[in-house]
Design a protein around this motif. Structure first.
Motif, short mmCIF file in Angstrom:
data_model
loop_
_atom_site.label_atom_id
_atom_site.label_comp_id
_atom_site.label_asym_id
_atom_site.label_seq_id
_atom_site.Cartn_x
_atom_site.Cartn_y
_atom_site.Cartn_z
N PRO A 122 -2.22 -8.28 -9.39
CA PRO A 122 -3.28 -7.30 -9.66
C PRO A 122 -3.09 -6.07 -8.77
CG PRO A 122 -4.12 -9.03 -8.23
CD PRO A 122 -2.68 -9.39 -8.54
N GLY A 123 -3.51 -4.91 -9.27
CA GLY A 123 -3.37 -3.70 -8.48
C GLY A 123 -4.13 -2.53 -9.06
N VAL A 124 -4.26 -1.49 -8.23
CA VAL A 124 -4.97 -0.28 -8.63
C VAL A 124 -4.10 0.92 -8.30
CG1 VAL A 124 -7.00 1.16 -8.25
CG2 VAL A 124 -7.24 -1.33 -8.28
N ILE A 125 -4.05 1.89 -9.22
CA ILE A 125 -3.32 3.14 -9.04
C ILE A 125 -4.33 4.28 -9.16
CG2 ILE A 125 -1.42 4.58 -9.86
CD1 ILE A 125 -0.52 1.87 -11.35
N TRP A 126 -4.37 5.13 -8.17
CA TRP A 126 -5.34 6.22 -8.14
C TRP A 126 -4.57 7.53 -8.02
CZ3 TRP A 126 -9.30 7.12 -3.57
CH2 TRP A 126 -10.13 8.21 -3.89
N ILE A 127 -4.73 8.41 -9.00
CA ILE A 127 -4.06 9.72 -9.03
C ILE A 127 -5.13 10.80 -8.89
CG2 ILE A 127 -2.52 11.26 -10.28
CD1 ILE A 127 -1.24 8.58 -9.55
N THR A 128 -5.04 11.56 -7.79
CA THR A 128 -5.98 12.66 -7.61
C THR A 128 -5.43 13.92 -8.27
OG1 THR A 128 -5.05 13.48 -5.53
CG2 THR A 128 -6.62 11.66 -5.38
N ALA A 129 -6.31 14.72 -8.83
CA ALA A 129 -5.93 15.99 -9.46
C ALA A 129 -4.71 15.82 -10.36
CB ALA A 129 -5.67 17.07 -8.42
N LEU B 179 0.86 -1.18 0.00
CA LEU B 179 0.00 0.00 0.00
C LEU B 179 0.90 1.24 0.00
CD1 LEU B 179 -2.68 -1.01 2.67
CD2 LEU B 179 -2.99 -0.96 0.18
N VAL B 180 0.59 2.20 -0.87
CA VAL B 180 1.42 3.39 -1.01
C VAL B 180 0.52 4.62 -1.07
CG1 VAL B 180 3.10 4.60 -2.46
CG2 VAL B 180 3.17 2.09 -2.30
N VAL B 181 0.90 5.64 -0.31
CA VAL B 181 0.23 6.93 -0.42
C VAL B 181 1.30 8.00 -0.37
CG1 VAL B 181 -0.18 7.01 2.08
CG2 VAL B 181 -1.53 8.46 0.56
N GLY B 182 1.21 8.96 -1.28
CA GLY B 182 2.23 10.00 -1.33
C GLY B 182 1.95 10.99 -2.44
N ALA B 183 2.93 11.83 -2.70
CA ALA B 183 2.83 12.83 -3.76
C ALA B 183 4.04 12.69 -4.67
CB ALA B 183 2.77 14.22 -3.17
N GLU B 184 3.79 12.44 -5.95
CA GLU B 184 4.88 12.41 -6.92
C GLU B 184 5.43 13.84 -7.08
OE1 GLU B 184 4.55 10.12 -10.44
OE2 GLU B 184 2.97 8.80 -9.65
N PRO B 185 6.63 13.99 -7.62
CA PRO B 185 7.22 15.32 -7.72
C PRO B 185 6.25 16.36 -8.31
CG PRO B 185 8.83 13.69 -8.35
CD PRO B 185 7.54 12.95 -8.15
N SER C 190 -1.50 16.99 -6.00
CA SER C 190 -1.86 15.73 -6.65
C SER C 190 -1.32 14.58 -5.82
CB SER C 190 -1.26 15.68 -8.07
OG SER C 190 -1.57 14.46 -8.70
N LEU C 191 -2.16 13.64 -5.46
CA LEU C 191 -1.75 12.51 -4.62
C LEU C 191 -1.69 11.22 -5.43
CD1 LEU C 191 -3.79 13.14 -1.34
CD2 LEU C 191 -1.37 13.63 -1.77
N HIS C 192 -0.80 10.35 -5.01
CA HIS C 192 -0.63 9.03 -5.62
C HIS C 192 -1.01 7.99 -4.58
CE1 HIS C 192 1.81 6.02 -8.10
NE2 HIS C 192 1.52 5.34 -7.00
N LEU C 193 -2.01 7.16 -4.89
CA LEU C 193 -2.40 6.05 -4.03
C LEU C 193 -2.31 4.76 -4.83
CD1 LEU C 193 -4.58 8.64 -3.42
CD2 LEU C 193 -5.04 7.13 -1.47
#
Length: 536
Positions: A508-515, A470-476, A489-492
């Motif tokens: 299997p996996g899911v990548i969720w990018i906000t804004a 599980l990963v939560v953070g902000a890419e550059p 913009s957040l990366h989950l």
């Protein structure tokens, strides 16, 4: 049953020595040779049969000793001390483990005893042939003959196995690919789609990437890596040209073209320095500890789904040709230094090894124990083309377009801290925080770029070899009043690698990018992936 009378010095001397010498005999070529089908007898210990001088053959882990005092766990008051001493002085056929121990209480089987007996016979014959037959008495030979008769079935079985092993080994040597090179492979099949947030309403796609790595060693301590890659991967297009959510398998030649996409050489310098040379597509995480022990597989397909989740983006600033070292102050403290040039092969103006795009790294990593570590990283870099976080290729790997292409010519200073802690063998936490200051060399102005993440890893989740993440953070992203927007913009990311076999895993996996693209007006991107990885 074996006779344990204390006066059997032959057995104390010759059999033990020969058994230990089996580390250099044909039996030692297969560490499990004497253990296969060893159903015949109850296990003994070294101490129990020291009067017969029998120990578990050390296979490839034994080394000759010249004095019993070299064995740290053998003391003068041990009941078998004189027998061991006799072995060294009379027959010169005793060995110990590399750490200087003898392990007198280790168990053994009748097959292992037979292996030692056979090797002992060879040792006695050697002494006779070399003119030292006075060391072998008639009494010794009589006892050897008695033992040989008792263990005749086991000896016959072992000799048959050795003959078969030697024939098999000869066949492998005659048909082997190379005496210095081994071949490793990775094939990835991926079904992926951006269910929402893609600018081109992408369809579900099936893509592939294949890598073959030739690992060559010339000294036994060095490694030359030559990697051939091909694939047909195409990145999913997100708003404003952002590279957020880029997956590790996306780094591949297009249209299934074949190319040498990695060429590197690792070698030691003395006892404290490990050196690295990257000739093609060298990157810092090739040799620098990233302190992400469960999620980082470089650009491979065995762990996290995305480049961002693998390790801190600071290791993706620049790349190309160059080298570096890891200097070990101790087993706990390592200093890493590296220099890579993106246009190292071009002699043109503003190119080359030292006059073009480059990145220079220094890192100090401290691992107080096997369960934790922290690193402090600094990177100075110059970009005159492409993106900041590009591995020297000009192709953006992580972060928003505002963070990567702030100016035409840029000098950057980046600072990062990375850490991990293993709470248990099945739960670990990784994290990193980074800041990059980019200065405009073609004019005025500068940009502040930030990136950070908290990552949870669950090794062996449900089954040995599995991995949950599980990963939560902000890419550059670019801070301040960047254009067109400066939204966060957040990366989950969540994934679960299920190991079907030792060589096949489905993730299997899911990548969720906000804004996406630092713009709240853009719809969140949701990317679904099923990745199958074959290792061979």
């Amino acid at each position: 049953m074996l006779n344990y009378s204390s006066h059997n010095l032959l057995l104390k001397a010759v059999i033990l020595g020969a058994t230990l010498l089996s580390s250099t005999s044909a039996y030692a070529e297969d560490n499990n040779l004497v253990k296969i089908n060893a159903i015949a007898a109850s296990p003994l210990t070294k101490s129990q049969v020291i009067a017969q001088a029998v120990v578990v053959p050390g296979a490839n882990n034994m080394s000759q000793v010249n004095s019993v005092s070299q064995l740290s766990d053998v003391q003068p008051n041990d009941w078998a001390f004189q027998s061991l001493q006799y072995l060294v002085e009379r027959y010169g056929c005793i060995a110990g483990y590399p750490n200087g121990t003898y392990r007198g209480n280790s168990p053994m089987t009748r097959y292992e005893f037979a292996a030692g007996l056979n090797a002992c016979l060879s040792r006695v014959n050697e002494l006779i042939v070399t003119g030292t037959s006075d060391l072998v008495t008639k009494e010794d030979l009589a006892r050897l003959q008695s033992l040989q008769e008792e263990f005749s079935p086991e000896l016959t079985t072992l000799r048959g196995r050795v003959d078969s092993l030697e024939a098999h080994t000869a066949e492998l040597e005659a048909n082997q690919f190379s005496t210095t090179t081994r071949l490793f492979g990775e094939a990835i099949f991926v079904i992926t789609n951006a269910f929402q947030g893609s600018v081109n309403n992408s369809n579900t796609v099936f893509q592939d990437r294949v890598r073959l790595v030739l690992k060559t060693s010339f000294t036994g301590k060095d490694t030359l890596n030559t990697r051939l890659s091909t694939g047909n991967t195409t990145t999913l297009e997100l708003p404003d040209g952002t590279a957020e959510g880029l997956q590790t398998f996306n780094l591949a030649p297009s249209n299934n073209n074949l190319s040498v996409d990695w060429l590197s050489y690792y070698f030691p310098i003395g006892n404290k320095i490990d050196a690295y040379i990257g000739a093609v597509n060298g990157v810092f995480f090739d040799f620098v500890p990233t302190l992400s022990p469960y999620l980082d597989s470089g650009t491979g397909g065995s762990r996290a789904l995305t480049e961002f989740a693998s390790s801190s983006p600071i290791y993706r600033i620049g790349g190309g040709g160059g080298g570096g070292i890891n200097y070990r102050f101790s087993n706990k403290l390592v200093l890493s230094l590296g220099y890579l040039a993106g246009s190292h092969a071009s002699p043109q103006t503003d190119r080359g090894l030292f006059n073009g795009q480059y990145s220079a790294l220094a890192q100090l990593a401290w691992n107080p124990n096997n369960n934790s570590g922290i690193g402090l990283t600094y990177v100075n870099a110059y970009q005159n083309r492409g993106a900041i976080f590009d591995l020297g290729s000009g192709f953006t790997l992580v972060g928003t377009s505002q963070a990567n292409t702030s100016f035409e010519r840029t000098i950057t200073n980046s600072y990062g801290v990375e850490a991990f802690y293993k709470f248990s063998p099945r739960f670990a936490v990784n994290g990193f925080f980074g800041y990059t200051n980019a200065k405009n060399l073609a004019g005025s102005g500068s940009a502040d770029i930030w990136y950070y993440a908290l990552e949870l890893a669950f090794p062996d989740l449900g089954k040995q070899g599995n991995l949950g993440g599980l990963v939560v953070g902000a890419e550059p992203y670019r801070g301040g009043n960047s254009s067109p927007a400066n939204d966060l913009s957040l990366h989950l990311e969540g994934f679960y690698k299920y190991r079907l076999t030792d060589n096949i895993a489905i993730t299997p996996g899911v990548i969720w990018i906000t804004a996406p693209g630092q713009n709240d007006d853009n719809k969140d991107a949701v990317i679904g992936t099923i990745r199958t990885t074959f290792l061979f």
